[in-house]
Enzyme design. Structure first.
Site, PDB file in Angstrom:
ATOM      1  N   ASP A  40       0.951  -1.406   0.036  1.00 27.57           N
ATOM      2  CA  ASP A  40       0.088   0.055   0.081  1.00 27.57           C
ATOM      3  C   ASP A  40       1.037   1.160   0.129  1.00 27.57           C
ATOM      4  O   ASP A  40       1.645   1.530   0.958  1.00 27.57           O
ATOM      5  CB  ASP A  40      -0.870   0.117   1.345  1.00 27.57           C
ATOM      6  N   GLU A  65       5.216   4.830   4.043  1.00 28.92           N
ATOM      7  CA  GLU A  65       4.621   6.227   4.214  1.00 28.92           C
ATOM      8  C   GLU A  65       5.523   6.929   4.388  1.00 28.92           C
ATOM      9  O   GLU A  65       6.566   6.741   4.921  1.00 28.92           O
ATOM     10  CB  GLU A  65       3.644   5.645   5.478  1.00 28.92           C
ATOM     11  N   ASN A  92      10.333   7.373   1.419  1.00 31.34           N
ATOM     12  CA  ASN A  92      10.026   8.222   0.269  1.00 31.34           C
ATOM     13  C   ASN A  92       9.704   7.173  -0.866  1.00 31.34           C
ATOM     14  O   ASN A  92      10.907   6.568  -1.177  1.00 31.34           O
ATOM     15  CB  ASN A  92      10.868   9.178   0.016  1.00 31.34           C
ATOM     16  N   ASP A 118      -1.367  12.362  -2.359  1.00 31.43           N
ATOM     17  CA  ASP A 118      -1.711  13.809  -2.292  1.00 31.43           C
ATOM     18  C   ASP A 118      -1.725  14.506  -3.842  1.00 31.43           C
ATOM     19  O   ASP A 118      -0.895  14.000  -4.387  1.00 31.43           O
ATOM     20  CB  ASP A 118      -0.595  14.184  -1.522  1.00 31.43           C
ATOM     21  N   LYS A 122      -1.141  22.288  -7.798  1.00 37.28           N
ATOM     22  CA  LYS A 122      -0.383  23.052  -8.800  1.00 37.28           C
ATOM     23  C   LYS A 122       0.427  22.526  -9.819  1.00 37.28           C
ATOM     24  O   LYS A 122       1.175  21.545  -9.313  1.00 37.28           O
ATOM     25  CB  LYS A 122       0.351  23.937  -8.214  1.00 37.28           C
ATOM     26  N   ASP A 154     -10.187  11.194  -5.065  1.00 34.52           N
ATOM     27  CA  ASP A 154     -11.416  12.154  -5.068  1.00 34.52           C
ATOM     28  C   ASP A 154     -11.198  13.160  -6.220  1.00 34.52           C
ATOM     29  O   ASP A 154     -11.965  13.849  -6.226  1.00 34.52           O
ATOM     30  CB  ASP A 154     -11.644  12.533  -3.747  1.00 34.52           C
TER      31      ASP A 154
HETATM   32  C1  LIG Z   1      -4.076  11.904   1.345  1.00 35.38           C
HETATM   33  S1  LIG Z   1      -3.181  10.529   2.193  1.00 35.38           S
HETATM   34  C2  LIG Z   1      -4.008   9.117   2.017  1.00 35.38           C
HETATM   35  C3  LIG Z   1      -3.793   7.922   2.982  1.00 35.38           C
HETATM   36  C4  LIG Z   1      -4.504   6.550   2.581  1.00 35.38           C
HETATM   37  N1  LIG Z   1      -4.309   5.904   1.572  1.00 35.38           N
HETATM   38  C5  LIG Z   1      -6.012   6.727   2.423  1.00 35.38           C
HETATM   39  O1  LIG Z   1      -6.493   6.602   1.510  1.00 35.38           O
HETATM   40  O2  LIG Z   1      -6.590   7.076   3.733  1.00 35.38           O
HETATM   41  C6  LIG Z   1      -1.834  10.338   1.174  1.00 35.38           C
HETATM   42  C7  LIG Z   1      -0.549   9.784   1.956  1.00 35.38           C
HETATM   43  O3  LIG Z   1       0.372   9.570   1.112  1.00 35.38           O
HETATM   44  C8  LIG Z   1       1.686   9.977   1.788  1.00 35.38           C
HETATM   45  N2  LIG Z   1       2.769  10.105   0.744  1.00 35.38           N
HETATM   46  C9  LIG Z   1       2.725  11.401  -0.132  1.00 35.38           C
HETATM   47  N3  LIG Z   1       3.999  11.240  -0.968  1.00 35.38           N
HETATM   48  C10 LIG Z   1       4.864   9.895  -0.427  1.00 35.38           C
HETATM   49  C11 LIG Z   1       6.014   9.253  -0.848  1.00 35.38           C
HETATM   50  N4  LIG Z   1       6.551  10.214  -2.029  1.00 35.38           N
HETATM   51  N5  LIG Z   1       6.157   8.473  -0.257  1.00 35.38           N
HETATM   52  C12 LIG Z   1       5.625   7.967   0.700  1.00 35.38           C
HETATM   53  N6  LIG Z   1       4.216   8.238   1.135  1.00 35.38           N
HETATM   54  C13 LIG Z   1       3.849   9.465   0.661  1.00 35.38           C
HETATM   55  C14 LIG Z   1       1.160  10.958   2.550  1.00 35.38           C
HETATM   56  O4  LIG Z   1       2.158  11.322   3.583  1.00 35.38           O
HETATM   57  C15 LIG Z   1      -0.162  10.503   2.956  1.00 35.38           C
HETATM   58  O5  LIG Z   1      -0.131   9.800   4.246  1.00 35.38           O
END
Ligand SMILES: C[S@@+](CC[C@H](N)C(=O)[O-])C[C@H]1O[C@@H](n2cnc3c(N)ncnc32)[C@H](O)[C@@H]1O
Length: 206
Positions: A40, A65, A92, A118, A122, A154
């Site tokens: 995930d 994460e 990352n 995320d 922009k 979404d």
């Molecule tokens: C909006 S949240 C969604 C969390 C979960 N998947 C959900 O649907 O409830 C997006 C997650 O991706 C993580 N994330 C963003 N860029 C990432 C990266 N380059 N590597 C690992 N995690 C990342 C963010 O920190 C965040 O916790």
């Protein structure tokens, strides 16, 4: 249980996130390392995988994460379970995915979820979005034939962009879905509660 408060967004291009992680010793993480693996990407607080891991004991579940406090808390909860099929890594994804996948036993990666990443609205921030051509290429290299990538967002523009990135790779073939075939994520529940639309697609590795 109170939720720990953490920054909403972190910039994956920030200097402090540029060092790829050393993958763990998988035998110390999962009791059965050769079980099929569900990965995930962007696992957030990890509750989605927590539910999945309880449902499917014959699979291993790994969350990736970038927000470390969420990973620490999710691993604390996973550690309270009896079965050792669930783990989260602070990393990352954009630089640690390949070292992680290449360290796993061959042929275990069978399912990947990328849910509500995320959006980085922009266009000058587009490189911060998690689904980049290189990520798709790593998934294509390590997923088994018939392995699945399930995406949801979404944001219509983002779902479409993720689909475009996957579909343009010759290894993947996808369809839009109206329902989530798995369990809802935290972000998904919040979106549904607001009555807002969700865009979903399933890709299969050829
Ligand atoms: C909006 S949240 C969604 C969390 C979960 N998947 C959900 O649907 O409830 C997006 C997650 O991706 C993580 N994330 C963003 N860029 C990432 C990266 N380059 N590597 C690992 N995690 C990342 C963010 O920190 C965040 O916790």
């Amino acid at each position: 249980m109170p939720l720990i408060r953490v920054r909403q967004h972190v910039n994956p291009l920030a200097r402090k996130f540029q060092t790829p992680i050393d993958p763990p010793i998988w035998e110390q993480v999962f009791s059965q390392t050769n079980q099929p693996l569900h990965l995930d990407i962007g696992s957030g607080r990890g509750r989605f995988l927590l539910q999945m891991a309880q449902r499917e004991l014959k699979w291993n579940f790994l969350g990736l994460e970038i927000r470390e406090p969420l990973v620490t808390e999710a691993n604390r909860l996973a550690g309270q379970l009896d079965w050792q099929n669930l783990h989260y890594l602070f990393c990352n994804v954009n630089n640690s995915l390949e070292p992680i996948l290449s360290s796993l036993p061959t042929g275990v990666l069978q399912r990947v979820t990328i849910q509500f990443p995320d959006p980085w609205f922009k266009s000058r921030h587009a490189k911060r979005r998690v689904v980049q051509p290189q990520l798709v290429s790593h998934l294509a290299n390590y997923l088994v034939v018939g392995g699945e990538v399930f995406i949801q967002s979404d944001q219509h523009f983002l779902a479409t962009q993720m689909c475009d990135r996957l579909q343009e790779h010759p290894a993947f073939n996808g369809v839009w879905l109206s329902e989530n075939p798995l369990v809802p994520t935290e972000r998904e529940i919040a979106t549904q509660n607001k009555g807002e639309p969700i865009y979903r697609a399933l890709f299969v590795k050829r």
